[in-house]
Each structure stands twice: as structure tokens, then as C-alpha cells.
Write an enzyme that holds these catalytic residues in place. Structure first.
Site, PDB file in Angstrom:
ATOM      1  CG  ASP A 130      -2.060  -1.059   1.006  1.00 51.73           C
ATOM      2  OD1 ASP A 130      -2.344  -1.401  -0.163  1.00 51.73           O
ATOM      3  OD2 ASP A 130      -2.623  -1.525   2.003  1.00 51.73           O
ATOM      4  CE  LYS A 176     -11.354  -6.039  -0.336  1.00 47.42           C
ATOM      5  NZ  LYS A 176      -9.889  -5.797  -0.371  1.00 47.42           N
ATOM      6  CG  ASP A 233     -20.471  -3.436 -12.049  1.00 44.35           C
ATOM      7  OD1 ASP A 233     -21.647  -3.724 -12.361  1.00 44.35           O
ATOM      8  OD2 ASP A 233     -20.038  -2.279 -12.040  1.00 44.35           O
TER       9      ASP A 233
END
Lengths: 281, 281
Positions: B59, B114, B117
Site C-alpha cells: 500500500d 474486489k 459488478d
């Protein structure tokens, strides 16, 4: 239906106080409510003035195609919805050109990112990386699955208080887990963040509060499916009977031989359905 | 705990047949099960051989920083987890260079997208756009919220049958809706797609089936929170007591003065916890 106020059902002579349901209020009236979020006010005003409740899902493969669509269909729509990460050739010049077309044809830019990570990550995905979504998108989508802290982190990273988000409270595909208690929790979650959340992605009127704008994807003039789980509803069903506010149309327009005429047909059908429900007062 | 087989509890003289729990089987033993997915087999084999059950959440804000981390910490980890859309400067040369480092230091590339949709969109986000994730990521994450059809669309777009996905069945942040019935539905959903789904993102042993690899984010040597909803657990708690398989560590390593020594400390703690639980047989 539930859009009818009690005095209509009983007859005018009964003198019952007018209880106007959320679905029966005009878009313009709803901008006057103190609980309507800044982005919802922008969107509802634009819909009322421009007389369109159609958002285009620009589901094409390249930025060049997306720009051509925005230029051709911009006059017909209230929002132009993209997935930046599914468009080939994305760069800064793309969103600058798109913003120029949006301003000229008066529509709002909708990045359908469906943020769904913890706050610190969602925030970097919104404001950073190569997309810098917070710099050009008027509105984004957020899944409720990560909880309210993710929503608050996005709000902090928002580049303008006029921008906003829709929470995904229902989905248009088969087998979605955004149903029942999940949907209700998503609607509740919006209340922690009323200035940022403009409303919901949903396939039904998930709340009676007229402050929220309800946006429904998966709309086609003919009902059916796409073989990949998508289930289509008609504009009349969505706006007229279910009482949501904006239809999102993708393949119904994109795949048409005459995209402009087809977009106009959706616009006409969805606006007629809206006028029909407001006229019930 | 539940990792203890009945014969340990009763004493060896009882001659009860050995019932080995999922948490008590070694990573290597689990690669031999016929129901273990191809990507899960790759990952478990690598973990066993390299003796590490630590994944690094890279990150950081730029691709240059991510490459430097991969070079420095690659020898300590089993997976290198990124968010392509939160990294400044992403281009094709980045994932080519990252793949070269991954091969040399023997770790797998984990894009924590992640996906959340409908199938047709998730598929374009996986294989298209500027990231072309399916071309370089060994494994990705998928939310269960969109239902099984989204999962099947991703599997169809997978560029190699050796690649896979983890389904997010629980999250490490406060107020997440991935709990209770949602978690159970996510675990059930994996069964429609056993060749593609390698396991789950979770904070507890959400299934007793040892075929699935359980990956837990939000791990630090000290428990606590980040002020944005994230809640941290220790390696001993996660691997030793809760019985999941891989710890994902981000800020605990990234923010350390000596990243290499800190990564080694996490590796040691997590591997000791794993050996302790397997030794209970």
C-alpha cells in the site's frame, strides 16, 4: 398504487390532508427539501430543466468511442456513466475532453467505480492512482459491504462539496446478495453521510424519503436477460410503477443501429412515465 | 480448540479414528486433495517450500515504491498484493518488471480489485482497460455481492487455468455487512466455480473444507485500529487460534523503520503459529 395520496383514493370531498408520496413529488420540488444532498440538488435541477431522466452507461471499449457517444447523445441525458478501468487508452486528456463535452451538453459525469474496500484503500482509489476520479467525477458508486467508515473516508477525499455518491442497495443481476436486510442496512448507512450520499442504486423504491435520488440500471425497452445474469426492466416499469427516478441504459442504446433515435425513445418513455406518476397528485 | 482431533482429546489409547481438521492439515497435504483449485495448489506448494505464509499489502502511492518493496521483501513473502488503481504511474512496464521480480524471488502477484459488478462489466474490468489485470495477476479478489454469474464471467476471462480468485466472505473493518448469512452465502457461492475460486478473504475459519485457502487482512504485531475503521489482529491470533492460512500485512511492515527485519518478524511469528497448530496432530 402507493404513489396515490389518500385524498385521491377517497375522493376530493373527504378533505383528508394531502400526503404526497416521494414518488409523486416533482424532481424540482425535491430540490427544495433541506435534507437533499448538494449533488442530488444539482442532478434533480438538471433533470427538471433539461427534461430527461436517462443516464447513459457508456459501456464501450475505448476512450475514443466514449467521447463520440458523449458528443452524439449528450443532449439527451442527465448523466454519462463510465468505468474508467474498462476503457482502453484512459489518460488525463480523456477526462478533460469529456468534461468539456459535459459542460457544453449539460450532463453530469458518473464514474461507476463501486468502491468496496476499507476506508484507507477506497480513499486512495478515489483520489489517487492514474484515474484521480475525485478530480473529474461528479458522482461515484459505493458498495455498502465495507461499512460506514469507507463512506466517510471517501467523503473526506471529495474534491468539491457539490459532488456525491450513490450507495448500491440493490443490483440488477441474478443471485445478488444485495437484498433484504443488506438492502435495508445500505439505506440506513446513507444517513451517517447525508451531505455526500445523493441516493441509491436500486431496482425498487427502497426508501420513502424524497431527499434521495433512486437510480436503476438494467433498463431496456424490452424485458429479458443477457445470458450473464443481467435482468432487464422497462422504463415504464422502473419509473412509472416502481417509482425510482433515473434509468441507466447501456446496451439498449449502444447496440442500436440508430443510437440517437433510440436514446430519444428511451428519454420519451422514461419522461412520460415520470409525468404520469407526478400527474397523479 | 477445534483444531484438536478427538484422539488427542481422549488420549492415544482410545484408538479413535484420526479426524484431522482443516486447520491441522499441513499446507502440503492440502495440495493433494482433489477439490483444491489449481491456484490454491500453486500457492500452498509455494508456502510449504518457501516456509512463508505472509502476503505483503504493498500500500504505497507509486509504482516505483512498489517495485522497490518487491525487490527488498520478495524473499520473505508468498504473495505481493497491490491495488493497480491506487498506484501512480501504472503502465505495462510496471507489471512486466514486477513479474520479473516475482519470478526471481518466487512470490505470486495478487491484484486486490474486489470485483463487485455484473458479469459483463467485471469481465471488461478484469481483461480490458489499461490494467489488463487478467494478463499479469495470478490471483484477484471478488465480492460475493453481485452473485455467482459475475464469478463465472471472470472465470471465462481468466487467461490461465493456473490463476484464480479469492471471494471476500468477511472484511477487517468495522460495520462491514459481510457477516452472518452474507458470509455463509459467499462460502456457498464458491462451490459453483471450484476450479477458479482458491479460497476466501476472511477473519475466521469460515469453512471446514481444507481445499480452500483462507487469507486474512488487517494483521499487525500489535492489535488496534487505524482511525478509519480498520481493526488489527495479531499473527498468532489469526493463524494459531482462528486457523486461517495466510496473513496480509501492510502498514505494519511499510511504516516500519527497518522493513526487512519487520517482515522477517511477521514471517517468523506467522510460521511459528502455523507449525504450532499442525504439530497438534
Amino acid at each position: 398504487g402507493s404513489a396515490l395520496p389518500p385524498n385521491e383514493q377517497l375522493g376530493a370531498s373527504e378533505k383528508v390532508p394531502r400526503i404526497i408520496s416521494a414518488a409523486a413529488m416533482s424532481y424540482g420540488q425535491r430540490t427544495l427539501l433541506p435534507t437533499t444532498a448538494p449533488f442530488a440538488t444539482r442532478l434533480l435541477s438538471l433533470m427538471e430543466e433539461k427534461r430527461t431522466n436517462v443516464a447513459l452507461a457508456a459501456d464501450v471499449l475505448s476512450c475514443a468511442e466514449a467521447l463520440a457517444l458523449a458528443e452524439e447523445l449528450g443532449p439527451e441525458i442527465c448523466m454519462f456513466k463510465i468505468h474508467a478501468d474498462a476503457l482502453g487508452g484512459f489518460d488525463e486528456s480523456f477526462h478533460l475532453r469529456l468534461a468539456e463535452i459535459a459542460k457544453r451538453h449539460r450532463f453530469l459525469l458518473f464514474e461507476d467505480r463501486k468502491f468496496a474496500d476499507i476506508g484507507s484503500v477506497a480513499r486512495r482509489q478515489y483520489e489517487g492512482g492514474i484515474f484521480r476520479i475525485s478530480h473529474w467525477a461528479d458522482v461515484v458508486t459505493v458498495h455498502a459491504v465495507a461499512g460506514p467508515s469507507a463512506l466517510l473516508s471517501l467523503q473526506e477525499a471529495c474534491s468539491s462539496t457539490d459532488n456525491g455518491a450513490f450507495i448500491v442497495s440493490e443490483m440488477s443481476c441474478q443471485g445478488s446478495l444485495a437484498v433484504g436486510n443488506y438492502t435495508q442496512a445500505a439505506v440506513e448507512m446513507a444517513k451517517v453521510c447525508r451531505d455526500f450520499v445523493a441516493g441509491f442504486i436500486c431496482t425498487s423504491r427502497v426508501t420513502t424519503d424524497p431527499s434521495w435520488v433512486l437510480v436503476t440500471p438494467g433498463v431496456k425497452l424490452q424485458e429479458g436477460g443477457d445470458g450473464q445474469g443481467q435482468q432487464y426492466l422497462t422504463p415504464e416499469e422502473v419509473i412509472g410503477r416502481r417509482g425510482t427516478d433515473v434509468i441507466v441504459v447501456g446496451r439498449g442504446i449502444i447496440d442500436a443501429d440508430d443510437r440517437l433515435a433510440t436514446a430519444q425513445a428511451y428519454r420519451h418513455a422514461a419522461w412520460q412515465a415520470y409525468e404520469g406518476r407526478v400527474a397523479q397528485i
